[in-house]
Write a protein that holds these residues in place. Sequence first.
Motif, mmCIF file in Angstrom:
data_model
loop_
_atom_site.group_PDB
_atom_site.id
_atom_site.type_symbol
_atom_site.label_atom_id
_atom_site.label_comp_id
_atom_site.label_asym_id
_atom_site.label_seq_id
_atom_site.Cartn_x
_atom_site.Cartn_y
_atom_site.Cartn_z
ATOM 1 N N LYS A 96 0.859 -1.199 0.000
ATOM 2 C CA LYS A 96 0.000 0.000 0.000
ATOM 3 C C LYS A 96 0.887 1.238 0.000
ATOM 4 O O LYS A 96 2.028 1.203 0.418
ATOM 5 C CB LYS A 96 -0.941 0.021 1.194
ATOM 6 N N MET A 125 -2.158 -5.434 5.053
ATOM 7 C CA MET A 125 -1.877 -6.667 5.794
ATOM 8 C C MET A 125 -2.758 -6.828 7.038
ATOM 9 O O MET A 125 -2.919 -7.954 7.531
ATOM 10 C CB MET A 125 -0.394 -6.711 6.203
ATOM 11 N N HIS A 154 -3.819 4.942 15.886
ATOM 12 C CA HIS A 154 -2.677 4.474 15.080
ATOM 13 C C HIS A 154 -1.515 5.419 15.339
ATOM 14 O O HIS A 154 -1.518 6.555 14.889
ATOM 15 C CB HIS A 154 -3.096 4.493 13.612
ATOM 16 N N ASN A 156 2.792 5.957 15.479
ATOM 17 C CA ASN A 156 4.159 5.539 15.211
ATOM 18 C C ASN A 156 5.056 6.211 16.245
ATOM 19 O O ASN A 156 4.679 7.237 16.831
ATOM 20 C CB ASN A 156 4.606 5.989 13.818
ATOM 21 N N ASP A 172 -0.114 7.342 3.603
ATOM 22 C CA ASP A 172 0.758 6.219 3.948
ATOM 23 C C ASP A 172 0.381 5.564 5.271
ATOM 24 O O ASP A 172 0.754 4.434 5.530
ATOM 25 C CB ASP A 172 2.211 6.733 4.042
ATOM 26 N N SER A 173 -0.317 6.332 6.136
ATOM 27 C CA SER A 173 -0.646 5.798 7.466
ATOM 28 C C SER A 173 -2.151 5.626 7.640
ATOM 29 O O SER A 173 -2.634 4.515 7.827
ATOM 30 C CB SER A 173 -0.078 6.724 8.555
ATOM 31 N N HIS A 176 -4.388 2.740 6.171
ATOM 32 C CA HIS A 176 -4.692 1.457 6.813
ATOM 33 C C HIS A 176 -6.056 1.479 7.489
ATOM 34 O O HIS A 176 -6.809 0.498 7.421
ATOM 35 C CB HIS A 176 -3.626 1.125 7.869
ATOM 36 N N TYR A 235 5.123 2.190 18.688
ATOM 37 C CA TYR A 235 4.135 1.834 17.671
ATOM 38 C C TYR A 235 2.936 1.183 18.365
ATOM 39 O O TYR A 235 3.072 0.173 19.042
ATOM 40 C CB TYR A 235 4.739 0.843 16.661
ATOM 41 N N PHE A 260 6.535 -1.009 13.197
ATOM 42 C CA PHE A 260 5.304 -1.657 12.708
ATOM 43 C C PHE A 260 5.570 -3.074 12.223
ATOM 44 O O PHE A 260 4.724 -3.953 12.257
ATOM 45 C CB PHE A 260 4.651 -0.842 11.597
ATOM 46 N N TYR A 268 1.994 -9.956 8.382
ATOM 47 C CA TYR A 268 2.735 -9.942 7.109
ATOM 48 C C TYR A 268 3.044 -11.389 6.667
ATOM 49 O O TYR A 268 2.913 -11.738 5.491
ATOM 50 C CB TYR A 268 4.045 -9.170 7.266
HETATM 51 C C1 ISE Z 1 4.060 2.256 7.103
HETATM 52 O O1 ISE Z 1 4.251 2.277 5.699
HETATM 53 C C2 ISE Z 1 3.069 1.202 7.442
HETATM 54 O O2 ISE Z 1 2.472 0.557 6.615
HETATM 55 C C3 ISE Z 1 2.751 1.110 8.884
HETATM 56 O O3 ISE Z 1 1.789 0.092 9.119
HETATM 57 C C4 ISE Z 1 2.202 2.446 9.325
HETATM 58 O O4 ISE Z 1 1.927 2.405 10.710
HETATM 59 C C5 ISE Z 1 3.225 3.529 9.061
HETATM 60 O O5 ISE Z 1 2.690 4.767 9.484
HETATM 61 C C6 ISE Z 1 3.537 3.589 7.580
HETATM 62 O O6 ISE Z 1 4.522 4.573 7.361
#
Ligand code: ISE
Length: 331
Positions: A96, A125, A154, A156, A172-173, A176, A235, A260, A268
């Motif tokens: 993604k 995933m 969520h 990081n 990018d975050s 999900h 995380y 992550f 994964y």
């Molecule tokens: C990263 O690419 C991910 O897929 C992680 O699951 C996500 O928490 C992170 O913020 C992204 O940068």
Amino acid sequence: MNRLRVGVIGLGVMGADHARRVARRTSGARLVAIADADQGRTLALADELGARAATDPAELIDSGDVDAVLIATPGSAHEEQVMACISAGKPVLCEKPLTLDPGSSLRIIAAERAAGGDLVQVGFMRRFDREYADAKRRIAGGEIGRILLLHNVHRNKSAPARHFRTEMIVRDSLVHEVDIARFLFGEEIVEVTVLAPAATSAAARGVQDPLVALFRMAGGAIVTNEVFVGSQVGYLVRAEAVGETGSVRIGDEAAVVDDFRDRFADAYDREVRAWVDACRQGKRVGPGAWDGYAASAVSEAAVESLRIGRPMAVRLSDQDADSDRPHSAIR
Ligand code: ISE
């Protein structure tokens, strides 16, 4: 049946993790080739894993010794590489986001349909995480009645340093949470609102971190999301689906880790193993090109909502990859 011969393109944090996963922990698969713009990185990992260092992504995709391709390059490279896999008739697991804008994702849907194949799986995933999969089963089974709310957290530990911009928190975050909302509800997101609280002093100049996002689902339910990429703590991903007669919680027992890849290592592994098994049977599992497109369309609306400061409607194409599947019937 012979093992699936897999090539991996993109050997950064995620790609190298996937290459090691395919080489060492995925029965039914063999890592045969890897490629990255950094030739030194490619040669070192090829030596470590006993794979061939391809000269470039196109050569790997077209190579006769590669049956299926895993793409873990930056999102800006995905359209060209996924299109090349479709042209070569090779199944592809693309990390993604599928692409960085809805239009390019629609082009992938059209190309996949023209090729007559269901070749594209997208790397959301969490659908393979045991807790999320169990939550989906319990919700679909009616255990908590109709779900009315979903709350997502969520965080990081720290944002990627280089060139990190606010919209990457969305694309990018938050992406999900977009996919997991569609997955748990089995519906599309029809409206998104993004709010910027006071930013953490740890954020780079101009970056609005954390963000709060609200999704309205097609059936009227609301999803609340906190995404905080520079939390400085660790995380952490949690969720609670609230139904008419109860709730289902996810992540309460998960340790707060730094990365992550640790929090979702099992997810994964299960995702890639399921992809390999499906490829060997000529099938596809999990999120496909439509799911990648829908997430991209929601992300686009979210970025616009943040820019203009009000809710944005999500308008999806009627070009559905599975014409017999109504938009709201998410696998
Ligand atoms: C990263 O690419 C991910 O897929 C992680 O699951 C996500 O928490 C992170 O913020 C992204 O940068």
